[in-house]
Scaffold this active site. Sequence first.
Site, PDB file in Angstrom:
ATOM      1  N   GLY A   1     -15.139 -15.615   4.900  1.00 17.58           N
ATOM      2  CA  GLY A   1     -14.538 -14.701   5.863  1.00 17.58           C
ATOM      3  C   GLY A   1     -14.830 -13.248   5.515  1.00 17.58           C
ATOM      4  O   GLY A   1     -15.766 -12.939   4.771  1.00 17.58           O
TER       5      GLY A   1
ATOM      6  N   ASN B   1     -12.234  -0.854   5.460  1.00 18.41           N
ATOM      7  CA  ASN B   1     -10.806  -0.832   5.136  1.00 18.41           C
ATOM      8  C   ASN B   1     -10.285   0.589   4.963  1.00 18.41           C
ATOM      9  O   ASN B   1      -9.100   0.797   4.744  1.00 18.41           O
ATOM     10  CB  ASN B   1     -10.498  -1.680   3.888  1.00 18.41           C
ATOM     11  CG  ASN B   1     -10.988  -1.019   2.615  1.00 18.41           C
ATOM     12  OD1 ASN B   1     -11.809  -0.107   2.649  1.00 18.41           O
ATOM     13  ND2 ASN B   1     -10.502  -1.482   1.482  1.00 18.41           N
TER      14      ASN B   1
ATOM     15  N   SER C   1       0.802  -1.230   0.000  1.00 19.24           N
ATOM     16  CA  SER C   1       0.000   0.000   0.000  1.00 19.24           C
ATOM     17  C   SER C   1       0.839   1.286   0.000  1.00 19.24           C
ATOM     18  O   SER C   1       0.510   2.225  -0.735  1.00 19.24           O
ATOM     19  CB  SER C   1      -0.980  -0.001   1.183  1.00 19.24           C
ATOM     20  OG  SER C   1      -1.910  -1.035   0.999  1.00 19.24           O
TER      21      SER C   1
ATOM     22  N   GLY D   1     -14.830 -19.628   0.434  1.00 21.29           N
ATOM     23  CA  GLY D   1     -14.542 -18.864   1.643  1.00 21.29           C
ATOM     24  C   GLY D   1     -15.789 -18.162   2.163  1.00 21.29           C
ATOM     25  O   GLY D   1     -16.772 -17.985   1.433  1.00 21.29           O
TER      26      GLY D   1
ATOM     27  N   LEU E   1      -8.207 -13.800  -4.723  1.00 23.42           N
ATOM     28  CA  LEU E   1      -8.041 -12.506  -4.049  1.00 23.42           C
ATOM     29  C   LEU E   1      -6.611 -12.341  -3.531  1.00 23.42           C
ATOM     30  O   LEU E   1      -6.100 -11.225  -3.412  1.00 23.42           O
ATOM     31  CB  LEU E   1      -9.030 -12.392  -2.875  1.00 23.42           C
ATOM     32  CG  LEU E   1     -10.339 -11.642  -3.132  1.00 23.42           C
ATOM     33  CD1 LEU E   1     -11.030 -12.127  -4.395  1.00 23.42           C
ATOM     34  CD2 LEU E   1     -11.268 -11.757  -1.943  1.00 23.42           C
TER      35      LEU E   1
ATOM     36  N   THR F   1      -6.220  -3.265   7.503  1.00 24.07           N
ATOM     37  CA  THR F   1      -6.235  -4.576   6.879  1.00 24.07           C
ATOM     38  C   THR F   1      -6.258  -5.633   7.974  1.00 24.07           C
ATOM     39  O   THR F   1      -6.469  -5.310   9.150  1.00 24.07           O
ATOM     40  CB  THR F   1      -5.051  -4.699   5.881  1.00 24.07           C
ATOM     41  OG1 THR F   1      -5.163  -5.931   5.192  1.00 24.07           O
ATOM     42  CG2 THR F   1      -3.690  -4.595   6.554  1.00 24.07           C
TER      43      THR F   1
ATOM     44  N   ASP G   1     -13.172  -2.701  -0.836  1.00 24.22           N
ATOM     45  CA  ASP G   1     -12.718  -3.993  -1.379  1.00 24.22           C
ATOM     46  C   ASP G   1     -13.635  -4.494  -2.501  1.00 24.22           C
ATOM     47  O   ASP G   1     -13.159  -4.958  -3.541  1.00 24.22           O
ATOM     48  CB  ASP G   1     -12.669  -5.062  -0.269  1.00 24.22           C
ATOM     49  CG  ASP G   1     -11.430  -4.931   0.596  1.00 24.22           C
ATOM     50  OD1 ASP G   1     -10.454  -4.276   0.161  1.00 24.22           O
ATOM     51  OD2 ASP G   1     -11.439  -5.472   1.717  1.00 24.22           O
TER      52      ASP G   1
ATOM     53  N   LYS H   1     -10.287  -5.072  10.199  1.00 21.57           N
ATOM     54  CA  LYS H   1     -11.378  -4.448   9.440  1.00 21.57           C
ATOM     55  C   LYS H   1     -12.697  -4.379  10.218  1.00 21.57           C
ATOM     56  O   LYS H   1     -13.447  -3.419  10.096  1.00 21.57           O
ATOM     57  CB  LYS H   1     -11.594  -5.189   8.118  1.00 21.57           C
ATOM     58  CG  LYS H   1     -10.446  -4.978   7.131  1.00 21.57           C
ATOM     59  CD  LYS H   1     -10.737  -5.663   5.812  1.00 21.57           C
ATOM     60  CE  LYS H   1      -9.518  -5.582   4.917  1.00 21.57           C
ATOM     61  NZ  LYS H   1      -9.721  -6.233   3.624  1.00 21.57           N
TER      62      LYS H   1
HETATM   63  P1  NDP Z   1     -10.504 -14.387   6.876  1.00 27.36           P
HETATM   64  O1  NDP Z   1      -9.506 -14.858   7.863  1.00 27.36           O
HETATM   65  O2  NDP Z   1     -11.610 -13.502   7.309  1.00 27.36           O
HETATM   66  O3  NDP Z   1     -11.202 -15.676   6.183  1.00 27.36           O
HETATM   67  C1  NDP Z   1     -10.431 -16.740   5.758  1.00 27.36           C
HETATM   68  C2  NDP Z   1     -11.298 -17.741   4.960  1.00 27.36           C
HETATM   69  O4  NDP Z   1     -10.436 -18.716   4.387  1.00 27.36           O
HETATM   70  C3  NDP Z   1     -12.323 -18.498   5.803  1.00 27.36           C
HETATM   71  O5  NDP Z   1     -13.467 -18.719   5.014  1.00 27.36           O
HETATM   72  C4  NDP Z   1     -11.583 -19.821   6.093  1.00 27.36           C
HETATM   73  O6  NDP Z   1     -12.466 -20.912   6.321  1.00 27.36           O
HETATM   74  C5  NDP Z   1     -10.866 -20.016   4.795  1.00 27.36           C
HETATM   75  N1  NDP Z   1      -9.645 -20.846   4.873  1.00 27.36           N
HETATM   76  C6  NDP Z   1      -8.497 -20.555   5.528  1.00 27.36           C
HETATM   77  N2  NDP Z   1      -7.577 -21.524   5.304  1.00 27.36           N
HETATM   78  C7  NDP Z   1      -8.166 -22.446   4.495  1.00 27.36           C
HETATM   79  C8  NDP Z   1      -7.733 -23.664   3.912  1.00 27.36           C
HETATM   80  N3  NDP Z   1      -6.498 -24.136   4.129  1.00 27.36           N
HETATM   81  N4  NDP Z   1      -8.583 -24.350   3.119  1.00 27.36           N
HETATM   82  C9  NDP Z   1      -9.834 -23.876   2.882  1.00 27.36           C
HETATM   83  N5  NDP Z   1     -10.313 -22.733   3.419  1.00 27.36           N
HETATM   84  C10 NDP Z   1      -9.484 -22.009   4.206  1.00 27.36           C
HETATM   85  O7  NDP Z   1      -9.639 -13.725   5.693  1.00 27.36           O
HETATM   86  P2  NDP Z   1     -10.136 -12.623   4.643  1.00 27.36           P
HETATM   87  O8  NDP Z   1     -11.498 -13.019   4.204  1.00 27.36           O
HETATM   88  O9  NDP Z   1      -9.947 -11.267   5.190  1.00 27.36           O
HETATM   89  O10 NDP Z   1      -9.058 -12.789   3.460  1.00 27.36           O
HETATM   90  C11 NDP Z   1      -9.143 -13.874   2.540  1.00 27.36           C
HETATM   91  C12 NDP Z   1      -8.097 -13.688   1.432  1.00 27.36           C
HETATM   92  O11 NDP Z   1      -8.410 -12.545   0.650  1.00 27.36           O
HETATM   93  C13 NDP Z   1      -6.675 -13.472   1.936  1.00 27.36           C
HETATM   94  O12 NDP Z   1      -5.801 -14.226   1.096  1.00 27.36           O
HETATM   95  C14 NDP Z   1      -6.437 -11.986   1.748  1.00 27.36           C
HETATM   96  O13 NDP Z   1      -5.073 -11.675   1.533  1.00 27.36           O
HETATM   97  C15 NDP Z   1      -7.256 -11.738   0.483  1.00 27.36           C
HETATM   98  N6  NDP Z   1      -7.672 -10.330   0.301  1.00 27.36           N
HETATM   99  C16 NDP Z   1      -7.224  -9.656  -0.811  1.00 27.36           C
HETATM  100  C17 NDP Z   1      -7.606  -8.353  -1.042  1.00 27.36           C
HETATM  101  C18 NDP Z   1      -7.099  -7.653  -2.269  1.00 27.36           C
HETATM  102  O14 NDP Z   1      -7.223  -6.418  -2.353  1.00 27.36           O
HETATM  103  N7  NDP Z   1      -6.581  -8.361  -3.254  1.00 27.36           N
HETATM  104  C19 NDP Z   1      -8.501  -7.636  -0.116  1.00 27.36           C
HETATM  105  C20 NDP Z   1      -8.944  -8.445   1.004  1.00 27.36           C
HETATM  106  C21 NDP Z   1      -8.526  -9.731   1.196  1.00 27.36           C
HETATM  107  P3  NDP Z   1     -13.118 -21.194   7.784  1.00 27.36           P
HETATM  108  O15 NDP Z   1     -14.290 -20.263   7.884  1.00 27.36           O
HETATM  109  O16 NDP Z   1     -13.514 -22.610   7.737  1.00 27.36           O
HETATM  110  O17 NDP Z   1     -12.043 -20.893   8.793  1.00 27.36           O
END
Ligand code: NDP
Length: 279
Positions: free
Chosen positions: A132, A89, A19, A130, A218, A64, A105, A68
């Site tokens: 999250g 964010n 960033s 996902g 992502l 981030t 986002d 958030k």
């Molecule tokens: P969160 O921690 O909120 O959510 C993580 C998610 O990933 C959950 O659904 C979790 O499942 C799942 N998960 C984690 N590990 C595994 C695995 N090994 N196998 C399967 N599912 C898995 O993270 P965020 O939602 O904030 O971020 C998600 C991704 O998005 C990250 O890689 C982040 O860097 C990216 N991102 C990119 C942005 C961009 O501008 N390009 C902006 C925002 C995010 P469970 O619920 O079962 O734990």
Amino acid sequence: MAAKDRYAVFGSPIKHSKSPRIHQLFAEQTQQTLEYTAQEVIEERFKMSVATFFKEGGKGLNCTLPLKELAWAYADSTTERADASRAVNTLALQRDGSILGDNTDGCGLIADLMVNNDISLKKKRILILGAGGACRGIIAPILEQSPQHLILANRTPQKARDLAVEFCISGDIEGCGFADLIGKRFDLIINATSASLADDMPPLPEDILAEAGICYDLAYGNRPTTFVRWGIERNASKSLDGLGMLVEQAAEAFYIWRKIKPETKPVIETLNAARRFAL
Ligand code: NDP
């Protein structure tokens, strides 16, 4: 000389954040004088760090992982899109001294898909992996583009089902686990899990990507992510990572703060060249 307007990104870990570089490139391009730094802030110190930043004259913050949701709770007022995602964010100091919270986002992803990569979402069968914070931020903007349907699949299936119920008023959406995807096919698969960060891959049925289907992760890195490679190996017509989304969400934050929209294409090109060089 007048002091530079100050901005920053807070998060943990934050050392590798792109960033500061992105906002420096935006500032040069639009001839704005500002300073943008990255600051390691853990959840326990979030409130105090934000209060200090604005008290000392800061104008705007990006937040981030893992901050958030805390930023959403902190803001004095929030936009509709921030409330839909229950995550913020971008924090922006307002004229009356209050702090506005927004979430850029979702529009960042849509801009990268539709404008930068010419991908239409209309009538498409879309799968998001996902459930999250990032997933929460992209559901409403995707449904606004009238896909045929949207399925959320998550490692913890109940989280995907709960999210689908929450957003069902906005379109055809369903939540499930990965095992429930057998026999289904999608035109666009978006990886919103953090699995790629650990070089992992959600367990997907082999024939889940439709012919000429598209994959979008992502996550991003200097090398193609596990999911981007998975898409290439299955003949995806495009298999993209989230660098473009990162730049687009930053451009929208820059606009909120500076009321001027930078051009994103040259910045994406600069970052792409830098990561090719880093290999
Ligand atoms: P969160 O921690 O909120 O959510 C993580 C998610 O990933 C959950 O659904 C979790 O499942 C799942 N998960 C984690 N590990 C595994 C695995 N090994 N196998 C399967 N599912 C898995 O993270 P965020 O939602 O904030 O971020 C998600 C991704 O998005 C990250 O890689 C982040 O860097 C990216 N991102 C990119 C942005 C961009 O501008 N390009 C902006 C925002 C995010 P469970 O619920 O079962 O734990």
